[in-house]
Design a protein around this motif. Structure first.
Motif, PDB file in Angstrom:
ATOM      1  N   LEU A 108     -15.949   4.311  -9.951  1.00  0.00           N
ATOM      2  CA  LEU A 108     -14.623   3.776  -9.618  1.00  0.00           C
ATOM      3  C   LEU A 108     -14.092   4.383  -8.325  1.00  0.00           C
ATOM      4  CD1 LEU A 108     -12.999   3.644 -13.163  1.00  0.00           C
ATOM      5  CD2 LEU A 108     -13.619   1.692 -11.722  1.00  0.00           C
ATOM      6  N   LEU A 109     -14.338   5.674  -8.112  1.00  0.00           N
ATOM      7  CA  LEU A 109     -13.904   6.308  -6.865  1.00  0.00           C
ATOM      8  C   LEU A 109     -14.643   5.722  -5.666  1.00  0.00           C
ATOM      9  CD1 LEU A 109     -13.553  10.033  -7.980  1.00  0.00           C
ATOM     10  CD2 LEU A 109     -11.720   8.453  -7.365  1.00  0.00           C
ATOM     11  N   GLU A 110     -15.946   5.463  -5.833  1.00  0.00           N
ATOM     12  CA  GLU A 110     -16.717   4.823  -4.768  1.00  0.00           C
ATOM     13  C   GLU A 110     -16.170   3.429  -4.469  1.00  0.00           C
ATOM     14  OE1 GLU A 110     -20.831   4.820  -5.921  1.00  0.00           O
ATOM     15  OE2 GLU A 110     -20.977   7.010  -5.825  1.00  0.00           O
ATOM     16  N   GLN A 111     -15.854   2.682  -5.519  1.00  0.00           N
ATOM     17  CA  GLN A 111     -15.295   1.342  -5.353  1.00  0.00           C
ATOM     18  C   GLN A 111     -13.942   1.413  -4.642  1.00  0.00           C
ATOM     19  OE1 GLN A 111     -14.253  -0.715  -9.000  1.00  0.00           O
ATOM     20  NE2 GLN A 111     -14.898  -2.663  -8.112  1.00  0.00           N
ATOM     21  N   PHE A 112     -13.134   2.379  -5.007  1.00  0.00           N
ATOM     22  CA  PHE A 112     -11.826   2.556  -4.384  1.00  0.00           C
ATOM     23  C   PHE A 112     -11.970   2.845  -2.888  1.00  0.00           C
ATOM     24  CE2 PHE A 112      -8.370   5.342  -2.996  1.00  0.00           C
ATOM     25  CZ  PHE A 112      -7.291   4.489  -3.179  1.00  0.00           C
ATOM     26  N   VAL A 113     -12.916   3.716  -2.537  1.00  0.00           N
ATOM     27  CA  VAL A 113     -13.135   4.042  -1.125  1.00  0.00           C
ATOM     28  C   VAL A 113     -13.561   2.788  -0.361  1.00  0.00           C
ATOM     29  CG1 VAL A 113     -14.620   5.341   0.466  1.00  0.00           C
ATOM     30  CG2 VAL A 113     -13.621   6.483  -1.508  1.00  0.00           C
ATOM     31  N   THR A 114     -14.440   2.000  -0.963  1.00  0.00           N
ATOM     32  CA  THR A 114     -14.883   0.754  -0.328  1.00  0.00           C
ATOM     33  C   THR A 114     -13.699  -0.179  -0.118  1.00  0.00           C
ATOM     34  OG1 THR A 114     -17.056   0.944  -1.342  1.00  0.00           O
ATOM     35  CG2 THR A 114     -16.422  -1.239  -0.560  1.00  0.00           C
ATOM     36  N   TRP A 115     -12.903  -0.365  -1.155  1.00  0.00           N
ATOM     37  CA  TRP A 115     -11.749  -1.256  -1.055  1.00  0.00           C
ATOM     38  C   TRP A 115     -10.747  -0.728  -0.024  1.00  0.00           C
ATOM     39  CZ3 TRP A 115     -10.529  -2.394  -6.914  1.00  0.00           C
ATOM     40  CH2 TRP A 115     -11.496  -3.254  -7.413  1.00  0.00           C
ATOM     41  N   SER A 116     -10.537   0.581  -0.005  1.00  0.00           N
ATOM     42  CA  SER A 116      -9.603   1.179   0.964  1.00  0.00           C
ATOM     43  C   SER A 116     -10.072   0.917   2.390  1.00  0.00           C
ATOM     44  CB  SER A 116      -9.484   2.683   0.742  1.00  0.00           C
ATOM     45  OG  SER A 116      -8.928   2.962  -0.507  1.00  0.00           O
ATOM     46  N   TYR A 117     -11.365   1.101   2.622  1.00  0.00           N
ATOM     47  CA  TYR A 117     -11.914   0.882   3.959  1.00  0.00           C
ATOM     48  C   TYR A 117     -11.774  -0.585   4.361  1.00  0.00           C
ATOM     49  CZ  TYR A 117     -15.157   0.615   7.861  1.00  0.00           C
ATOM     50  OH  TYR A 117     -15.716   0.382   9.091  1.00  0.00           O
ATOM     51  N   ASN A 118     -12.133  -1.488   3.459  1.00  0.00           N
ATOM     52  CA  ASN A 118     -12.029  -2.918   3.760  1.00  0.00           C
ATOM     53  C   ASN A 118     -10.577  -3.331   3.988  1.00  0.00           C
ATOM     54  OD1 ASN A 118     -14.791  -3.325   3.642  1.00  0.00           O
ATOM     55  ND2 ASN A 118     -14.752  -3.788   1.458  1.00  0.00           N
ATOM     56  N   ALA A 119      -9.644  -2.777   3.225  1.00  0.00           N
ATOM     57  CA  ALA A 119      -8.224  -3.073   3.426  1.00  0.00           C
ATOM     58  C   ALA A 119      -7.773  -2.559   4.790  1.00  0.00           C
ATOM     59  CB  ALA A 119      -7.393  -2.443   2.308  1.00  0.00           C
ATOM     60  N   TYR A 120      -8.232  -1.377   5.167  1.00  0.00           N
ATOM     61  CA  TYR A 120      -7.909  -0.806   6.475  1.00  0.00           C
ATOM     62  C   TYR A 120      -8.412  -1.719   7.593  1.00  0.00           C
ATOM     63  CZ  TYR A 120      -8.522   2.154  10.587  1.00  0.00           C
ATOM     64  OH  TYR A 120      -8.521   2.639  11.861  1.00  0.00           O
ATOM     65  N   LEU A 121      -9.642  -2.230   7.445  1.00  0.00           N
ATOM     66  CA  LEU A 121     -10.205  -3.124   8.461  1.00  0.00           C
ATOM     67  C   LEU A 121      -9.374  -4.391   8.612  1.00  0.00           C
ATOM     68  CD1 LEU A 121     -14.067  -2.887   7.845  1.00  0.00           C
ATOM     69  CD2 LEU A 121     -12.733  -1.857   9.690  1.00  0.00           C
ATOM     70  N   LYS A 122      -8.762  -4.850   7.534  1.00  0.00           N
ATOM     71  CA  LYS A 122      -7.934  -6.054   7.570  1.00  0.00           C
ATOM     72  C   LYS A 122      -6.497  -5.754   7.965  1.00  0.00           C
ATOM     73  CE  LYS A 122     -10.930  -9.130   6.216  1.00  0.00           C
ATOM     74  NZ  LYS A 122     -11.327 -10.245   7.016  1.00  0.00           N
ATOM     75  N   GLY A 123      -6.189  -4.484   8.220  1.00  0.00           N
ATOM     76  CA  GLY A 123      -4.846  -4.105   8.657  1.00  0.00           C
ATOM     77  C   GLY A 123      -3.834  -4.018   7.525  1.00  0.00           C
ATOM     78  N   LEU A 124      -4.295  -3.932   6.294  1.00  0.00           N
ATOM     79  CA  LEU A 124      -3.376  -3.844   5.160  1.00  0.00           C
ATOM     80  C   LEU A 124      -2.899  -2.410   5.019  1.00  0.00           C
ATOM     81  CD1 LEU A 124      -5.344  -6.030   2.591  1.00  0.00           C
ATOM     82  CD2 LEU A 124      -3.503  -6.729   4.121  1.00  0.00           C
ATOM     83  N   THR A 125      -1.597  -2.242   4.835  1.00  0.00           N
ATOM     84  CA  THR A 125      -1.017  -0.903   4.721  1.00  0.00           C
ATOM     85  C   THR A 125      -1.000  -0.446   3.267  1.00  0.00           C
ATOM     86  OG1 THR A 125       1.220  -1.739   4.391  1.00  0.00           O
ATOM     87  CG2 THR A 125       0.522  -1.363   6.680  1.00  0.00           C
TER      88      THR A 125
END
Length: 147
Positions: A108-125
C-alpha cells in the motif's frame, strides 16, 4: 550538563520507539522508556513529547497493559501443556498475520508513492487530493413509471 532542545520526532524515530515498546518486558514507566530511547537514538525526549504522538501513546498503553497482565499470570499456577499448545498456536497465527499485514502495508505504501508521483506529474496539489468525498444521498431511489 545543559542540553539543547531534542530534535523533532519523525516517523523513523516513532517506528523505533514503537518497536521498543512492542518488545518491552518487565516494569514499564515513561522514565525507563525515555532512558532506553536515549540509548537507542542518542536523543532524550520528554514524556510530554512522546505522549503527544498517537502511535507512541497507543503502543505505550498496550505495552503497559501487556506487562501488567503478565505480572498477574506469573502469580497463578504453571500453565498446562494444553494451555501452552493453545498459546503457541495462537502465537504462530498472530505472527503469520503480522507478517501478512506488514507485507500488505508495504504494498500500500508503494502504491501511495506511485499515486503521489503521478498526481504530482499532473499538477494536482495535496489540498486538491485531500478534498472530502461528496456526501452520499442514502434516501430511497424513486422509480419512474413509464406509460
Amino acid at each position: 550538563m545543559i542540553r539543547g532542545r531534542a530534535k523533532n520526532l519523525n516517523e523513523d524515530a516513532i517506528g523505533v520507539i514503537v518497536a521498543v515498546l512492542d518488545g518491552w518486558s518487565g516494569k514499564l514507566t515513561w522514565d525507563l522508556l525515555i532512558d532506553v530511547i536515549e540509548r537507542r537514538l542518542l536523543v532524550r525526549y520528554t514524556r510530554q513529547a512522546l505522549d503527544k504522538r498517537a502511535r507512541v501513546k497507543l503502543a505505550y498503553q498496550l505495552a503497559k497493559q501487556r506487562v501488567s497482565g503478565g505480572a498477574s499470570l506469573k502469580s497463578k499456577s504453571k500453565p498446562s501443556s494444553v494451555e501452552v499448545a493453545v498459546i503457541n498456536q495462537r502465537l504462530s497465527r498472530l505472527e503469520a498475520e503480522n507478517s501478512r499485514l506488514k507485507f500488505e502495508n508495504e504494498r500500500l505504501l508503494e502504491q501511495f508513492v506511485t499515486w503521489s508521483y503521478n498526481a504530482y506529474l499532473k499538477g494536482l496539489t495535496k489540498e486538491y487530493l485531500g478534498t472530502p468525498l461528496p456526501r452520499v444521498d442514502r434516501e430511497l431511489t424513486k422509480i419512474r413509471q413509464h406509460k
